[in-house]
Each structure stands twice: as C-alpha cells, then as structure tokens.
Design a protein around this motif. Structure first.
Motif, PDB file in Angstrom:
ATOM      1  N   ARG A  32       0.941  -1.182   0.069  1.00  0.00           N
ATOM      2  CA  ARG A  32      -0.009   0.189  -0.014  1.00  0.00           C
ATOM      3  C   ARG A  32       0.899   1.410   0.010  1.00  0.00           C
ATOM      4  NH1 ARG A  32      -2.153  -3.996  -0.235  1.00  0.00           N
ATOM      5  NH2 ARG A  32      -4.176  -4.683   0.381  1.00  0.00           N
ATOM      6  N   ASP A  33       1.816   1.135  -0.672  1.00  0.00           N
ATOM      7  CA  ASP A  33       2.947   2.306  -0.981  1.00  0.00           C
ATOM      8  C   ASP A  33       2.656   3.067  -2.254  1.00  0.00           C
ATOM      9  OD1 ASP A  33       4.946   3.985  -1.173  1.00  0.00           O
ATOM     10  OD2 ASP A  33       6.510   2.670  -1.019  1.00  0.00           O
ATOM     11  N   ALA A  34       1.327   3.768  -2.200  1.00  0.00           N
ATOM     12  CA  ALA A  34       0.917   4.510  -3.403  1.00  0.00           C
ATOM     13  C   ALA A  34       1.920   5.556  -4.112  1.00  0.00           C
ATOM     14  CB  ALA A  34      -0.423   5.070  -3.312  1.00  0.00           C
ATOM     15  N   LYS A  35       2.608   6.271  -3.034  1.00  0.00           N
ATOM     16  CA  LYS A  35       3.650   7.208  -3.607  1.00  0.00           C
ATOM     17  C   LYS A  35       4.645   6.578  -4.001  1.00  0.00           C
ATOM     18  CE  LYS A  35       2.478  10.860  -0.263  1.00  0.00           C
ATOM     19  NZ  LYS A  35       2.896  11.850   0.445  1.00  0.00           N
ATOM     20  N   GLY A  36       5.365   5.370  -3.475  1.00  0.00           N
ATOM     21  CA  GLY A  36       6.085   4.583  -4.103  1.00  0.00           C
ATOM     22  C   GLY A  36       5.682   4.114  -5.410  1.00  0.00           C
ATOM     23  N   GLN A  37       4.684   3.612  -5.542  1.00  0.00           N
ATOM     24  CA  GLN A  37       4.397   3.092  -6.941  1.00  0.00           C
ATOM     25  C   GLN A  37       4.048   4.140  -7.713  1.00  0.00           C
ATOM     26  OE1 GLN A  37       0.462   1.085  -6.064  1.00  0.00           O
ATOM     27  NE2 GLN A  37       0.696  -0.248  -7.725  1.00  0.00           N
ATOM     28  N   MET A  38       3.606   5.255  -7.658  1.00  0.00           N
ATOM     29  CA  MET A  38       3.437   6.425  -8.531  1.00  0.00           C
ATOM     30  C   MET A  38       4.814   6.855  -9.088  1.00  0.00           C
ATOM     31  SD  MET A  38       0.439   8.752  -6.588  1.00  0.00           S
ATOM     32  CE  MET A  38       0.692   9.971  -7.334  1.00  0.00           C
ATOM     33  N   SER A  39       5.959   6.930  -8.153  1.00  0.00           N
ATOM     34  CA  SER A  39       7.203   7.150  -8.550  1.00  0.00           C
ATOM     35  C   SER A  39       7.954   6.422  -9.622  1.00  0.00           C
ATOM     36  CB  SER A  39       8.291   7.119  -7.476  1.00  0.00           C
ATOM     37  OG  SER A  39       8.461   5.822  -6.936  1.00  0.00           O
ATOM     38  N   LEU A  40       7.234   5.247  -9.840  1.00  0.00           N
ATOM     39  CA  LEU A  40       7.828   4.250 -10.925  1.00  0.00           C
ATOM     40  C   LEU A  40       7.370   4.798 -12.562  1.00  0.00           C
ATOM     41  CD1 LEU A  40       7.051   0.841  -9.236  1.00  0.00           C
ATOM     42  CD2 LEU A  40       9.061   2.302  -9.148  1.00  0.00           C
ATOM     43  N   PHE A  41       6.399   5.753 -12.274  1.00  0.00           N
ATOM     44  CA  PHE A  41       5.853   6.199 -13.750  1.00  0.00           C
ATOM     45  C   PHE A  41       6.419   7.516 -14.082  1.00  0.00           C
ATOM     46  CE2 PHE A  41       3.010   3.163 -12.014  1.00  0.00           C
ATOM     47  CZ  PHE A  41       2.150   2.536 -13.428  1.00  0.00           C
ATOM     48  N   THR A  42       6.446   7.951 -15.417  1.00  0.00           N
ATOM     49  CA  THR A  42       6.870   9.135 -15.795  1.00  0.00           C
ATOM     50  C   THR A  42       5.673  10.284 -15.507  1.00  0.00           C
ATOM     51  OG1 THR A  42       5.625   8.710 -17.984  1.00  0.00           O
ATOM     52  CG2 THR A  42       8.092   8.357 -17.732  1.00  0.00           C
ATOM     53  N   ALA A  43       5.799  11.416 -15.393  1.00  0.00           N
ATOM     54  CA  ALA A  43       5.143  12.554 -14.872  1.00  0.00           C
ATOM     55  C   ALA A  43       3.769  12.608 -15.948  1.00  0.00           C
ATOM     56  CB  ALA A  43       5.664  13.775 -14.993  1.00  0.00           C
ATOM     57  N   ASP A  44       4.333  12.271 -17.316  1.00  0.00           N
ATOM     58  CA  ASP A  44       2.882  12.381 -18.304  1.00  0.00           C
ATOM     59  C   ASP A  44       2.690  10.910 -18.796  1.00  0.00           C
ATOM     60  OD1 ASP A  44       5.393  11.701 -19.767  1.00  0.00           O
ATOM     61  OD2 ASP A  44       5.060  12.793 -21.506  1.00  0.00           O
ATOM     62  N   THR A  45       2.631   9.974 -17.677  1.00  0.00           N
ATOM     63  CA  THR A  45       2.427   8.585 -18.387  1.00  0.00           C
ATOM     64  C   THR A  45       0.996   8.387 -18.806  1.00  0.00           C
ATOM     65  OG1 THR A  45       2.737   6.430 -17.069  1.00  0.00           O
ATOM     66  CG2 THR A  45       1.406   7.942 -15.820  1.00  0.00           C
ATOM     67  N   HIS A  46       0.958   7.083 -19.235  1.00  0.00           N
ATOM     68  CA  HIS A  46      -0.448   7.012 -20.078  1.00  0.00           C
ATOM     69  C   HIS A  46      -0.890   5.682 -19.195  1.00  0.00           C
ATOM     70  CE1 HIS A  46      -3.079   5.716 -23.714  1.00  0.00           C
ATOM     71  NE2 HIS A  46      -3.619   6.354 -22.521  1.00  0.00           N
TER      72      HIS A  46
END
Length: 154
Positions: A32-46
C-alpha cells in the motif's frame, strides 16, 4: 524459441533494472505504498485499464502520474493483496526505450464480519518503458484483465 546471443553488460543491467521496475510495482501495491508506486511512472504517463481484455474500449484511461493516486488508493479496501508475477518478456530494448509484457495473478482478500473472500484476477500488462536520468520508468502501462474468480476463504 528465440536465439540467444551475447549481450553487453549495459543491456544486461537495463534488463535487470526493468525487471526490478516491474517487481517494484507489485511490491508497492501489496505494501500500500501508493507514492512509491506512482514514482515508478513518468510525469506524463499513460495508464489504461481494460477490465475485459476482449473489449477494445478501455474501462479507465489516465494521463499523468498524479491521476494514478486514486487508482492505487483503491487497493486500501482489501485486507491483503498478493501480486504474483509470472513471465515478463521484453519485446524491444533500444537505448533508453523498451516494450514488454508481464503476466500477474493478483490475489485480493476482503473480510466482512466473520467471513473472508478471495478474488483472483489474471492480469497482463503491456508496457512501454523509458530510461530518464539513468532510471527506468513506465511511460505507458496497459492493464488487461483476462479473467476473475471469486470464492470464500476458510
């Protein structure tokens, strides 16, 4: 079967880093590490979800890292999850770009009063990867749900 040829140490390191990226996504989801999970994506991810893999119309489509927050927060409704990764195949890898596919059996446990339920989802991810500042990230992640099964747990 593909023919194996010698690869450079740099390509081997990139392949390992991409596998760690994929594994990091599952690890963050289960913790449940949403911030860590989000950090694996580019800022403009699809990020695109197909709840029915046979339907060409997506169930959900997001266009930024920030838009992922509510999707990943949705996992908080489960008492436990286990994302068990299967095969990961890198289709293309050239310099700072790559594509691949990963299989996953995602187990979701819910508890309601004295009863527990398990939902298992067979998932496939079609990914586009990009290397930015020496780090591999998801530029695009397409999640396909091939099937779901629900059952009671003892």
């Amino acid at each position: 079967m593909s023919k194996h040829v010698a690869i450079s140490p740099e390509e081997a390191a990139d392949r390992l880093a991409i596998r760690e990226l994929i594994e990091g996504y599952a690890h963050c989801a289960d913790r449940r590490d949403a911030k860590g999970q989000m950090s694996l994506f580019t800022a403009d991810t699809h990020f695109v979800v197909y709840m029915n893999a046979k339907d060409p119309t997506p169930s959900q489509e997001l266009h930024s890292r920030e838009a992922l927050a509510p999707v990943f927060a949705e996992l908080n409704k489960y008492d436990a999850t286990t994302h068990f990764l299967g095969q990961s195949t890198i289709f293309t890898l050239t310099g700072d770009r790559g594509t691949g596919e990963t299989y996953c059996l995602a187990h979701h446990v819910t508890a309601d009063g004295g009863s527990r339920r398990l939902m298992v989802a067979s998932l496939r991810y079609l990914d586009r990867f990009v290397k930015m500042d020496g780090v591999w990230l998801f530029a695009e992640r397409r999640l396909y749900v091939d099937w779901l099964e629900e059952r009671g747990l003892s």
